[in-house]
Design a protein around this motif. Sequence first.
Motif, PDB file in Angstrom:
ATOM      1  N   VAL A  26       0.863  -1.183   0.000  1.00  0.00           N
ATOM      2  CA  VAL A  26       0.000   0.000   0.000  1.00  0.00           C
ATOM      3  C   VAL A  26       0.898   1.231   0.000  1.00  0.00           C
ATOM      4  O   VAL A  26       1.827   1.320   0.817  1.00  0.00           O
ATOM      5  N   ASP A  27       0.628   2.172  -0.910  1.00  0.00           N
ATOM      6  CA  ASP A  27       1.498   3.356  -0.979  1.00  0.00           C
ATOM      7  C   ASP A  27       0.823   4.630  -0.465  1.00  0.00           C
ATOM      8  O   ASP A  27       1.216   5.726  -0.812  1.00  0.00           O
ATOM      9  N   GLY A  28      -0.193   4.459   0.335  1.00  0.00           N
ATOM     10  CA  GLY A  28      -0.954   5.610   0.831  1.00  0.00           C
ATOM     11  C   GLY A  28      -2.321   5.637   0.176  1.00  0.00           C
ATOM     12  O   GLY A  28      -3.324   5.931   0.806  1.00  0.00           O
ATOM     13  N   GLU A  29      -2.341   5.262  -1.115  1.00  0.00           N
ATOM     14  CA  GLU A  29      -3.572   5.346  -1.898  1.00  0.00           C
ATOM     15  C   GLU A  29      -3.874   4.031  -2.599  1.00  0.00           C
ATOM     16  O   GLU A  29      -4.957   3.496  -2.509  1.00  0.00           O
ATOM     17  N   THR A  30      -2.877   3.528  -3.309  1.00  0.00           N
ATOM     18  CA  THR A  30      -3.069   2.310  -4.100  1.00  0.00           C
ATOM     19  C   THR A  30      -2.722   1.079  -3.260  1.00  0.00           C
ATOM     20  O   THR A  30      -1.703   1.075  -2.558  1.00  0.00           O
ATOM     21  N   ALA A  31      -3.590   0.069  -3.364  1.00  0.00           N
ATOM     22  CA  ALA A  31      -3.297  -1.210  -2.694  1.00  0.00           C
ATOM     23  C   ALA A  31      -3.078  -2.269  -3.762  1.00  0.00           C
ATOM     24  O   ALA A  31      -3.907  -2.448  -4.652  1.00  0.00           O
ATOM     25  N   PRO A  86     -11.241  -0.739   1.789  1.00  0.00           N
ATOM     26  CA  PRO A  86     -11.903   0.190   2.721  1.00  0.00           C
ATOM     27  C   PRO A  86     -10.964   0.680   3.833  1.00  0.00           C
ATOM     28  O   PRO A  86     -11.075   1.823   4.276  1.00  0.00           O
ATOM     29  N   THR A  87     -10.033  -0.167   4.259  1.00  0.00           N
ATOM     30  CA  THR A  87      -9.081   0.252   5.295  1.00  0.00           C
ATOM     31  C   THR A  87      -8.146   1.331   4.761  1.00  0.00           C
ATOM     32  O   THR A  87      -7.915   2.353   5.413  1.00  0.00           O
ATOM     33  N   VAL A  88      -7.628   1.097   3.558  1.00  0.00           N
ATOM     34  CA  VAL A  88      -6.690   2.056   2.964  1.00  0.00           C
ATOM     35  C   VAL A  88      -7.395   3.402   2.756  1.00  0.00           C
ATOM     36  O   VAL A  88      -6.838   4.467   3.059  1.00  0.00           O
ATOM     37  N   ARG A  89      -8.646   3.337   2.306  1.00  0.00           N
ATOM     38  CA  ARG A  89      -9.412   4.567   2.082  1.00  0.00           C
ATOM     39  C   ARG A  89      -9.664   5.277   3.412  1.00  0.00           C
ATOM     40  O   ARG A  89      -9.485   6.490   3.527  1.00  0.00           O
ATOM     41  N   ALA A  90     -10.035   4.530   4.424  1.00  0.00           N
ATOM     42  CA  ALA A  90     -10.331   5.133   5.730  1.00  0.00           C
ATOM     43  C   ALA A  90      -9.085   5.789   6.323  1.00  0.00           C
ATOM     44  O   ALA A  90      -9.161   6.882   6.893  1.00  0.00           O
ATOM     45  N   MET A  91      -7.945   5.134   6.183  1.00  0.00           N
ATOM     46  CA  MET A  91      -6.712   5.703   6.730  1.00  0.00           C
ATOM     47  C   MET A  91      -6.348   6.998   6.006  1.00  0.00           C
ATOM     48  O   MET A  91      -5.914   7.974   6.628  1.00  0.00           O
ATOM     49  N   ALA A  92      -6.531   7.016   4.687  1.00  0.00           N
ATOM     50  CA  ALA A  92      -6.222   8.225   3.916  1.00  0.00           C
ATOM     51  C   ALA A  92      -7.178   9.351   4.305  1.00  0.00           C
ATOM     52  O   ALA A  92      -6.755  10.499   4.528  1.00  0.00           O
ATOM     53  N   GLU A  93      -8.474   9.014   4.432  1.00  0.00           N
ATOM     54  CA  GLU A  93      -9.473  10.036   4.795  1.00  0.00           C
ATOM     55  C   GLU A  93      -9.202  10.617   6.174  1.00  0.00           C
ATOM     56  O   GLU A  93      -9.487  11.779   6.443  1.00  0.00           O
ATOM     57  N   ALA A  94      -8.654   9.802   7.057  1.00  0.00           N
ATOM     58  CA  ALA A  94      -8.366  10.266   8.422  1.00  0.00           C
ATOM     59  C   ALA A  94      -7.092  11.121   8.477  1.00  0.00           C
ATOM     60  O   ALA A  94      -6.715  11.617   9.542  1.00  0.00           O
ATOM     61  N   GLY A  95      -6.428  11.262   7.333  1.00  0.00           N
ATOM     62  CA  GLY A  95      -5.201  12.062   7.310  1.00  0.00           C
ATOM     63  C   GLY A  95      -3.981  11.285   7.774  1.00  0.00           C
ATOM     64  O   GLY A  95      -2.925  11.868   8.032  1.00  0.00           O
ATOM     65  N   THR A  96      -4.126   9.964   7.883  1.00  0.00           N
ATOM     66  CA  THR A  96      -2.996   9.109   8.275  1.00  0.00           C
ATOM     67  C   THR A  96      -2.848   7.990   7.254  1.00  0.00           C
ATOM     68  O   THR A  96      -3.072   6.815   7.563  1.00  0.00           O
ATOM     69  N   VAL A 130      12.293  -6.989  -6.122  1.00  0.00           N
ATOM     70  CA  VAL A 130      11.685  -6.535  -4.869  1.00  0.00           C
ATOM     71  C   VAL A 130      12.005  -5.066  -4.599  1.00  0.00           C
ATOM     72  O   VAL A 130      11.216  -4.353  -3.984  1.00  0.00           O
ATOM     73  N   VAL A 131      13.161  -4.607  -5.080  1.00  0.00           N
ATOM     74  CA  VAL A 131      13.541  -3.209  -4.821  1.00  0.00           C
ATOM     75  C   VAL A 131      12.564  -2.261  -5.518  1.00  0.00           C
ATOM     76  O   VAL A 131      12.136  -1.259  -4.942  1.00  0.00           O
ATOM     77  N   ASP A 132      12.179  -2.589  -6.742  1.00  0.00           N
ATOM     78  CA  ASP A 132      11.176  -1.772  -7.445  1.00  0.00           C
ATOM     79  C   ASP A 132       9.890  -1.691  -6.631  1.00  0.00           C
ATOM     80  O   ASP A 132       9.288  -0.625  -6.488  1.00  0.00           O
ATOM     81  N   ALA A 133       9.461  -2.824  -6.105  1.00  0.00           N
ATOM     82  CA  ALA A 133       8.186  -2.876  -5.376  1.00  0.00           C
ATOM     83  C   ALA A 133       8.267  -2.107  -4.054  1.00  0.00           C
ATOM     84  O   ALA A 133       7.369  -1.340  -3.713  1.00  0.00           O
ATOM     85  N   LEU A 134       9.360  -2.289  -3.329  1.00  0.00           N
ATOM     86  CA  LEU A 134       9.506  -1.610  -2.035  1.00  0.00           C
ATOM     87  C   LEU A 134       9.620  -0.101  -2.250  1.00  0.00           C
ATOM     88  O   LEU A 134       9.032   0.697  -1.512  1.00  0.00           O
ATOM     89  N   GLU A 135      10.366   0.277  -3.272  1.00  0.00           N
ATOM     90  CA  GLU A 135      10.573   1.702  -3.533  1.00  0.00           C
ATOM     91  C   GLU A 135       9.279   2.374  -3.986  1.00  0.00           C
ATOM     92  O   GLU A 135       8.939   3.473  -3.534  1.00  0.00           O
ATOM     93  N   ALA A 136       8.519   1.691  -4.862  1.00  0.00           N
ATOM     94  CA  ALA A 136       7.248   2.269  -5.335  1.00  0.00           C
ATOM     95  C   ALA A 136       6.276   2.422  -4.169  1.00  0.00           C
ATOM     96  O   ALA A 136       5.516   3.394  -4.100  1.00  0.00           O
ATOM     97  N   THR A 137       6.316   1.494  -3.232  1.00  0.00           N
ATOM     98  CA  THR A 137       5.472   1.584  -2.040  1.00  0.00           C
ATOM     99  C   THR A 137       5.877   2.800  -1.215  1.00  0.00           C
ATOM    100  O   THR A 137       5.034   3.587  -0.775  1.00  0.00           O
ATOM    101  N   ALA A 138       7.177   2.964  -1.038  1.00  0.00           N
ATOM    102  CA  ALA A 138       7.688   4.065  -0.218  1.00  0.00           C
ATOM    103  C   ALA A 138       7.415   5.423  -0.863  1.00  0.00           C
ATOM    104  O   ALA A 138       7.158   6.402  -0.175  1.00  0.00           O
TER     105      ALA A 138
END
Length: 427
Positions: A198-203, A251-261, A303-311
């Motif tokens: 999860v990168d904040g928005e995309t899961a 729904p969890t990712v959306r809720a966390m983003a909406e909460a500002g976290t 894996v580096v591409d995936a971890l970095e894109a997440t970060a």
Amino acid sequence: MNILVIGSGGREHALCWAIARSPRLSKLYCTPGNGGITAIADCIALDVGDHDAVIRFARENDIGLVVVGPEAPLVDGLADSLDSTGIAVFGPSGAAAQLEGSKGFTKDLCAAHNIPTAAYARFTEATPALAYVRERGVPIVIKADGLAAGKGVTVAETLPQALEAVEACFAGTFGDAGAEVVVEDCMIGEEASFFALVDGETALPMATAQDHKRVGDGDQGPNTGGMGAYSPAPVMTPALCQRTMDEIIVPTVRAMAEAGTPYKGVLYAGLMITDEGPQLIEYNVRFGDPECQVLMLRLASDVVDALEATAKGTLAGVELVWRDEAALTVVMAARGYPGSYDKGSRICGLEDAAEPDNVEVFHAGTERRGDEIVAIGGRVLNVTALGETVGKAQAAAYGAVDAIDWSGGFCRRDIGYRAIAREMQDG
Ligand code: AMP
Ligand code: GLY
């Protein structure tokens, strides 16, 4: 790119192993590392509680990405400190790590967003908690709210056991973690682990796995950190994976983003597959250990591409490629674990064990002393193998286990039994 991995377990050895295979890696550091990681990374001593020290190290060594393995530094806000100085970090902020750091926080989030989980109540005092337990009856589940190293949960089959668990939490058995208690209904079904980046928005769904938490064959004996795992988990059909994404993860990712976290990192959902479908048991804000070991063996993408894109918030468009094979890992632990155990016994035969192309031995509680590998922890080795089926991966893993000469260790002999029973049934 230079990368710093934080942690010392089998999970971190597997992460380092996967990162070390990436053509994008220049230099790999790990703190504190272990006897296996020293072969592929520069293991350094850093106090990860001292965020300024980590930042200083990252700057001095031109670290392009910090990968945090365990939950404690995340709950402690290490990712916030790194983020605020512009150092890319794989792992959630302290606020988002509350998904693991507080069971009550997660239950409230589920309730507010209709995420399927067991009915529950939160308590800060024993008397109303005891009354609630009596009213709901058994079986019932008592949980210390905070981080308790996997030991804060009691699935009580009898009323005295349930009442005692409540009393123990409030009496301080789990320290501050037990100052608040969550009491929830007992769910019935098969357990599975589901991992998403999860990168904040995309899961982005990763893979499924199953752990074996009890110390003994046939799931007998006390709980441990995990005695073995395999991936994928056959119980998680594509339809159930889709439902898990739609009803739980998104729904969890959306809720966390909406909460500002917003949540950033790997989101590990512990699921109960009930008659009504997947229900959330708990979230973890990091890879599972030993589940990470099987995931890394199966991952064919860099894996580096995936971890970095997440970060960095660029997961949209990333695709992960997985091997067709199943992976299975057997944990070898020091005799006595999860109770008290001796340290310092010598382990031989590791090279022979890891000889086949489809086998990797990841270290956890080991230390290299000269030419020798010595056990210094409870969970010590993760003997991990790929195979066409879980059954074949199991045979390869136990073949490697048998090549290891370590009189101070033991392992379960039945890792993967559920999946193998399914494979036999399906012919
Ligand atoms: P946790 O530390 O939350 O993963 O809980 C440890 C274990 O307790 C889980 O892996 C489950 O086996 C069990 N457990 C936790 N909550 C429940 C529940 N509500 N119903 C049934 N089993 C549970
Ligand atoms: N293997 C279970 C965990 O990492 O929490």
